[in-house]
Design an enzyme around this catalytic site. Structure first.
Site, PDB file in Angstrom:
ATOM      1  N   ALA A  29      20.111 -68.801 -20.019  1.00 49.05           N
ATOM      2  CA  ALA A  29      21.466 -68.479 -20.477  1.00 49.05           C
ATOM      3  C   ALA A  29      22.446 -68.523 -19.308  1.00 49.05           C
ATOM      4  O   ALA A  29      23.526 -69.120 -19.398  1.00 49.05           O
ATOM      5  CB  ALA A  29      21.480 -67.100 -21.139  1.00 49.05           C
ATOM      6  N   LYS A  48      19.967 -60.416  -9.520  1.00 48.96           N
ATOM      7  CA  LYS A  48      19.473 -59.299  -8.708  1.00 48.96           C
ATOM      8  C   LYS A  48      18.300 -59.696  -7.834  1.00 48.96           C
ATOM      9  O   LYS A  48      17.917 -58.963  -6.944  1.00 48.96           O
ATOM     10  CB  LYS A  48      19.152 -58.097  -9.583  1.00 48.96           C
ATOM     11  CG  LYS A  48      18.011 -58.252 -10.542  1.00 48.96           C
ATOM     12  CD  LYS A  48      17.800 -56.943 -11.304  1.00 48.96           C
ATOM     13  CE  LYS A  48      16.757 -57.100 -12.375  1.00 48.96           C
ATOM     14  NZ  LYS A  48      16.482 -55.839 -13.057  1.00 48.96           N
ATOM     15  N   GLN A  60       6.500 -70.848 -22.021  1.00 49.98           N
ATOM     16  CA  GLN A  60       5.511 -71.929 -22.099  1.00 49.98           C
ATOM     17  C   GLN A  60       5.806 -72.855 -23.272  1.00 49.98           C
ATOM     18  O   GLN A  60       6.092 -74.031 -23.122  1.00 49.98           O
ATOM     19  CB  GLN A  60       4.110 -71.334 -22.254  1.00 49.98           C
ATOM     20  CG  GLN A  60       3.651 -70.547 -21.054  1.00 49.98           C
ATOM     21  CD  GLN A  60       2.303 -69.884 -21.277  1.00 49.98           C
ATOM     22  OE1 GLN A  60       1.770 -69.895 -22.379  1.00 49.98           O
ATOM     23  NE2 GLN A  60       1.762 -69.303 -20.230  1.00 49.98           N
ATOM     24  N   GLY A  61       5.720 -72.260 -24.474  1.00 48.70           N
ATOM     25  CA  GLY A  61       5.726 -73.042 -25.707  1.00 48.70           C
ATOM     26  C   GLY A  61       6.840 -74.052 -25.791  1.00 48.70           C
ATOM     27  O   GLY A  61       6.612 -75.248 -25.948  1.00 48.70           O
ATOM     28  N   GLY A  62       8.078 -73.599 -25.660  1.00 48.77           N
ATOM     29  CA  GLY A  62       9.147 -74.569 -25.654  1.00 48.77           C
ATOM     30  C   GLY A  62      10.413 -74.143 -26.330  1.00 48.77           C
ATOM     31  O   GLY A  62      10.755 -72.967 -26.370  1.00 48.77           O
ATOM     32  N   GLU A 126       4.352 -74.379 -33.836  1.00 48.21           N
ATOM     33  CA  GLU A 126       4.075 -72.974 -33.503  1.00 48.21           C
ATOM     34  C   GLU A 126       4.128 -72.161 -34.780  1.00 48.21           C
ATOM     35  O   GLU A 126       4.538 -72.649 -35.838  1.00 48.21           O
ATOM     36  CB  GLU A 126       5.089 -72.459 -32.467  1.00 48.21           C
ATOM     37  CG  GLU A 126       4.763 -72.937 -31.060  1.00 48.21           C
ATOM     38  CD  GLU A 126       5.685 -72.385 -29.996  1.00 48.21           C
ATOM     39  OE1 GLU A 126       6.691 -71.741 -30.336  1.00 48.21           O
ATOM     40  OE2 GLU A 126       5.389 -72.607 -28.813  1.00 48.21           O
ATOM     41  N   ASP A 221      19.027 -54.231 -17.987  1.00 48.95           N
ATOM     42  CA  ASP A 221      20.261 -53.831 -17.288  1.00 48.95           C
ATOM     43  C   ASP A 221      21.519 -54.135 -18.106  1.00 48.95           C
ATOM     44  O   ASP A 221      22.438 -53.325 -18.182  1.00 48.95           O
ATOM     45  CB  ASP A 221      20.372 -54.550 -15.929  1.00 48.95           C
ATOM     46  CG  ASP A 221      19.141 -54.323 -15.063  1.00 48.95           C
ATOM     47  OD1 ASP A 221      18.544 -53.241 -15.161  1.00 48.95           O
ATOM     48  OD2 ASP A 221      18.777 -55.237 -14.309  1.00 48.95           O
ATOM     49  N   HIS A 242       3.960 -60.236 -28.279  1.00 41.89           N
ATOM     50  CA  HIS A 242       3.308 -61.547 -28.404  1.00 41.89           C
ATOM     51  C   HIS A 242       1.836 -61.304 -28.700  1.00 41.89           C
ATOM     52  O   HIS A 242       1.183 -60.507 -28.022  1.00 41.89           O
ATOM     53  CB  HIS A 242       3.480 -62.358 -27.121  1.00 41.89           C
ATOM     54  CG  HIS A 242       3.174 -63.806 -27.309  1.00 41.89           C
ATOM     55  ND1 HIS A 242       1.893 -64.270 -27.495  1.00 41.89           N
ATOM     56  CD2 HIS A 242       3.979 -64.893 -27.374  1.00 41.89           C
ATOM     57  CE1 HIS A 242       1.930 -65.590 -27.657  1.00 41.89           C
ATOM     58  NE2 HIS A 242       3.186 -65.985 -27.596  1.00 41.89           N
ATOM     59  N   ARG A 288       4.816 -63.911 -35.988  1.00 43.82           N
ATOM     60  CA  ARG A 288       4.228 -63.196 -34.857  1.00 43.82           C
ATOM     61  C   ARG A 288       3.922 -61.730 -35.100  1.00 43.82           C
ATOM     62  O   ARG A 288       2.915 -61.203 -34.646  1.00 43.82           O
ATOM     63  CB  ARG A 288       5.230 -63.250 -33.701  1.00 43.82           C
ATOM     64  CG  ARG A 288       4.779 -64.177 -32.663  1.00 43.82           C
ATOM     65  CD  ARG A 288       5.728 -64.201 -31.536  1.00 43.82           C
ATOM     66  NE  ARG A 288       5.633 -65.547 -31.007  1.00 43.82           N
ATOM     67  CZ  ARG A 288       6.374 -66.026 -30.048  1.00 43.82           C
ATOM     68  NH1 ARG A 288       7.295 -65.266 -29.512  1.00 43.82           N
ATOM     69  NH2 ARG A 288       6.190 -67.240 -29.628  1.00 43.82           N
ATOM     70  N   HIS A 349       7.014 -58.641 -25.489  1.00 39.40           N
ATOM     71  CA  HIS A 349       7.413 -60.007 -25.146  1.00 39.40           C
ATOM     72  C   HIS A 349       8.928 -60.220 -25.241  1.00 39.40           C
ATOM     73  O   HIS A 349       9.514 -60.859 -24.383  1.00 39.40           O
ATOM     74  CB  HIS A 349       6.682 -60.956 -26.099  1.00 39.40           C
ATOM     75  CG  HIS A 349       6.889 -62.401 -25.832  1.00 39.40           C
ATOM     76  ND1 HIS A 349       6.604 -62.977 -24.616  1.00 39.40           N
ATOM     77  CD2 HIS A 349       7.346 -63.416 -26.626  1.00 39.40           C
ATOM     78  CE1 HIS A 349       6.871 -64.278 -24.669  1.00 39.40           C
ATOM     79  NE2 HIS A 349       7.336 -64.556 -25.866  1.00 39.40           N
ATOM     80  N   GLU A 373      18.617 -63.355 -24.376  1.00 37.75           N
ATOM     81  CA  GLU A 373      17.885 -62.195 -24.911  1.00 37.75           C
ATOM     82  C   GLU A 373      18.709 -60.908 -24.898  1.00 37.75           C
ATOM     83  O   GLU A 373      18.511 -60.034 -25.739  1.00 37.75           O
ATOM     84  CB  GLU A 373      16.578 -61.998 -24.122  1.00 37.75           C
ATOM     85  CG  GLU A 373      15.674 -60.962 -24.775  1.00 37.75           C
ATOM     86  CD  GLU A 373      14.305 -60.858 -24.145  1.00 37.75           C
ATOM     87  OE1 GLU A 373      13.953 -61.707 -23.304  1.00 37.75           O
ATOM     88  OE2 GLU A 373      13.576 -59.906 -24.498  1.00 37.75           O
ATOM     89  N   ARG A 384      11.670 -62.581 -34.249  1.00 41.14           N
ATOM     90  CA  ARG A 384      12.118 -63.920 -33.820  1.00 41.14           C
ATOM     91  C   ARG A 384      11.076 -64.983 -34.143  1.00 41.14           C
ATOM     92  O   ARG A 384       9.878 -64.807 -33.906  1.00 41.14           O
ATOM     93  CB  ARG A 384      12.386 -63.908 -32.318  1.00 41.14           C
ATOM     94  CG  ARG A 384      12.764 -65.251 -31.747  1.00 41.14           C
ATOM     95  CD  ARG A 384      13.118 -65.128 -30.288  1.00 41.14           C
ATOM     96  NE  ARG A 384      11.995 -64.693 -29.506  1.00 41.14           N
ATOM     97  CZ  ARG A 384      11.104 -65.492 -28.933  1.00 41.14           C
ATOM     98  NH1 ARG A 384      11.186 -66.809 -29.083  1.00 41.14           N
ATOM     99  NH2 ARG A 384      10.123 -64.997 -28.224  1.00 41.14           N
TER     100      ARG A 384
HETATM  101  C1  SIN Z   1       4.899 -69.007 -26.496  1.00 41.91           C
HETATM  102  O1  SIN Z   1       4.736 -70.039 -25.857  1.00 41.91           O
HETATM  103  O2  SIN Z   1       4.090 -68.573 -27.295  1.00 41.91           O
HETATM  104  C2  SIN Z   1       6.159 -68.240 -26.275  1.00 41.91           C
HETATM  105  C3  SIN Z   1       7.276 -68.934 -26.896  1.00 41.91           C
HETATM  106  C4  SIN Z   1       8.257 -67.934 -27.417  1.00 41.91           C
HETATM  107  O3  SIN Z   1       8.190 -66.754 -27.112  1.00 41.91           O
HETATM  108  O4  SIN Z   1       9.090 -68.343 -28.223  1.00 41.91           O
END
Ligand code: SIN
Length: 537
Positions: A29, A48, A60-62, A126, A221, A242, A288, A349, A373, A384
């Protein structure tokens, strides 16, 4: 009572630095917004730690976006709304699904190399997505690639000044207008940074919990300072755990991407039984919150501390190619993803809520924006959808910059003084306090909540409040104070919400109650707690 300011100061005595746009934070962001704003504005980016210390670095995922021919904004919208369990703002979701591809184009133009397959953008699957729509980079290092590309742009941009190792303590507001922030330099000196727009890009609150995928900078913060300044804070009872985070003696809580399940991995309890059939028709690719709670139930049922993630039935070549980072990380601990079942458990997560914004990313305080976030745009609802977070940051980052362009110059600010009464430093070292707070949150405000636990948690948190009377001066102290603010807000909202929905599960109210609770909880330091109806278009 949470005070307005964390520190004492007299504004007129502080050195002043003026810029056009102040960006607080350096994840996707912050980087993205700074680059876009720099096309016409002078930007001061304050972080900071450093540009590489953010949650984005570990993504990771994208990034989810409508790219494939068989996909559509309507399908992405539908998946997002279902995952969000009735609390998404449909207007915000529409913005996300329609403008996501433009944001992806920007990222590519800024130098991000997404993985390709036969010359086209490669897309993975996913949980709770009905299509393959997740772009990724270097297999499972999407965040790191975005940070690499965008940092490179930021570092070579003459309109962006970067202050590393600077801590933003509080926002300066008058009559619900933001004028900038009080910043502490590495040598302890405080300065007043002022600009026509201030953009919070400071990430989430993973450090509320002992077990988290977030780095140690994720101390809430931005949410805490916006609350102190009188901004509306919304949906903070919804914390996403997660489902699959490495759980192995001596290893850190390392994220094992949802994309591993997207490419075929299954979950087994410690007796080796696949169990998701008993919990949801979408099995391992259910939303999730459902997978995380199913794992917790299996852990409790089998009196274990983890379950297994098993992708040994897929080809070793595919696994190594798609997940090189995860494969190597596990191998460092003697676990071979291609032949071993990997022990995993849920960990904190992502926070769905945050500082409430409108569709242009502006908060209830004028000239104060929130992106990523830290914000509550309404996109995520109560849970989410995987990989919607990076997309949200770029889509709303674009809108924020457009909005900033329409702002008039700042008017002169009347003098502001914070009370000068604090004299003594905190009694107990804050590192101990942080561990204690994390324990309180894990016990009382994590996966399974109840009125008894949440009330107890709130009492325990209240006992930490005298900290606000102490003279805080170090980063760790400010961070702990911010965690205490966020922990209190999350616990208060979770106690109030007498139902179960998305990531919020109450053992004493196990059903979703649309009649009473299809609403947001909004917390405001000056106005108190209120309910807000869900915006449906
Ligand atoms: C993940 O790779 O599982 C995390 C992706 C996410 O939090 O959207």
């Amino acid at each position: 009572m949470i005070p307005r300011f964390l520190t004492d100061f007299s504004l007129e005595r502080l050195p002043r630095v003026k810029t056009d746009v102040i960006v607080i934070g350096s994840g996707i962001a912050g980087l993205f917004t700074s680059i876009r704003a720099s096309e016409t504005q002078k930007v001061l980016m304050i972080t900071k730690k450093s540009l590489s210390d953010s949650n984005t670095q570990f993504a990771q995922g994208g990034i989810a976006a409508v790219i494939a021919d068989d996909d559509s904004p309507a399908a992405h919208r539908q998946d997002t709304l279902i995952a969000g369990a009735g609390l998404c703002s449909t207007a915000a979701v529409d913005v996300l699904v329609h403008e996501g591809p433009k944001g992806v184009d920007d990222l590519i133009r800024m130098g991000t190399n997404f993985d390709l397959e036969n010359g086209e953008l490669a897309l993975t699957q996913e949980g709770a997505h009905s299509r393959r729509r997740i772009l990724h980079a270097h297999g499972d290092a999407t965040g790191a690639e975005i940070v690499r590309a965008l940092s490179d742009q930021v570092l070579h941009n003459k309109n962006i000044e970067i202050w590393n190792d600077h801590f933003v303590i509080d926002l300066i507001t008058y009559d619900d207008v933001c004028y900038g922030a009080i910043v502490q330099k590495p040598d302890g000196q405080k300065i007043f940074v002022t600009g026509k727009a201030t953009v919070l890009c400071s990430g989430g609150v993973g450090q509320l919990y002992r077990y988290t995928t977030n780095p140690d900078v994720a101390t809430g913060d931005g949410i805490a300072m916006a609350y102190r300044a009188g901004a509306d804070i919304r949906d903070v009872e919804f914390i996403q755990f997660h489902p699959t985070v490495l759980y192995y003696p001596g290893a850190p809580r390392f994220l094992i991407s949802e994309a591993v399940r997207g490419e075929g991995a299954i979950l087994r309890n410690i007796n080796g039984e696949r169990f998701m059939e008993r919990y949801h028709p979408q099995l391992e690719l259910a939303p999730r919150d459902i997978v995380a709670r199913a794992i917790v139930s299996e852990i409790e049922r089998t009196k274990s501390t983890f379950v297994y993630l098993d992708i040994t039935h897929e080809s070793a070549e595919m696994v190594k190619h798609r997940f090189p980072t995860i494969y190597q990380f596990c191998l460092n601990y003697g676990l071979d993803l291609t032949t071993d079942w990997i022990p995993v458990a849920p960990a904190a997560h992502y926070m769905m809520g945050g500082v409430k914004t409108d569709l242009n990313g502006e908060t209830s305080i004028r000239r104060l924006f929130a992106c990523g976030e830290v914000s509550a745009t309404g996109v995520h609802g109560a849970n989410r959808l995987a990989s919607n977070s990076l997309s949200e940051a770029i889509v709303f980052g674009r809108r924020i910059v457009n909005q900033i362009l329409s702002l008039t110059p700042l008017e002169a600010l009347p003098e502001i003084k914070a009370e000068l009464h604090r004299q003594d430093p905190p009694i107990q070292p804050v590192i101990e306090k942080r561990l204690k707070l994390q324990k309180i949150m894990l016990r009382n405000a994590a996966f399974k909540r109840s009125a008894i636990g949440l009330s107890k948690g709130l009492e325990d948190l209240k006992r930490q409040m005298p900290l606000f009377n102490a003279l805080l001066s170090r980063r760790e102290e400010y961070e702990f104070a911010n965690l205490l603010v966020c922990a209190t807000l999350t616990t208060q909202a979770a106690l109030l919400r007498e139902e179960s929905r998305g990531a919020h599960y109450r053992e004493d109210f196990p059903e979703r109650d649309d009649l009473r609770w299809r609403k947001h909880i909004v917390l405001n330091r000056e106005k108190g707690i209120s309910e807000e109806s869900v915006e449906n278009v």
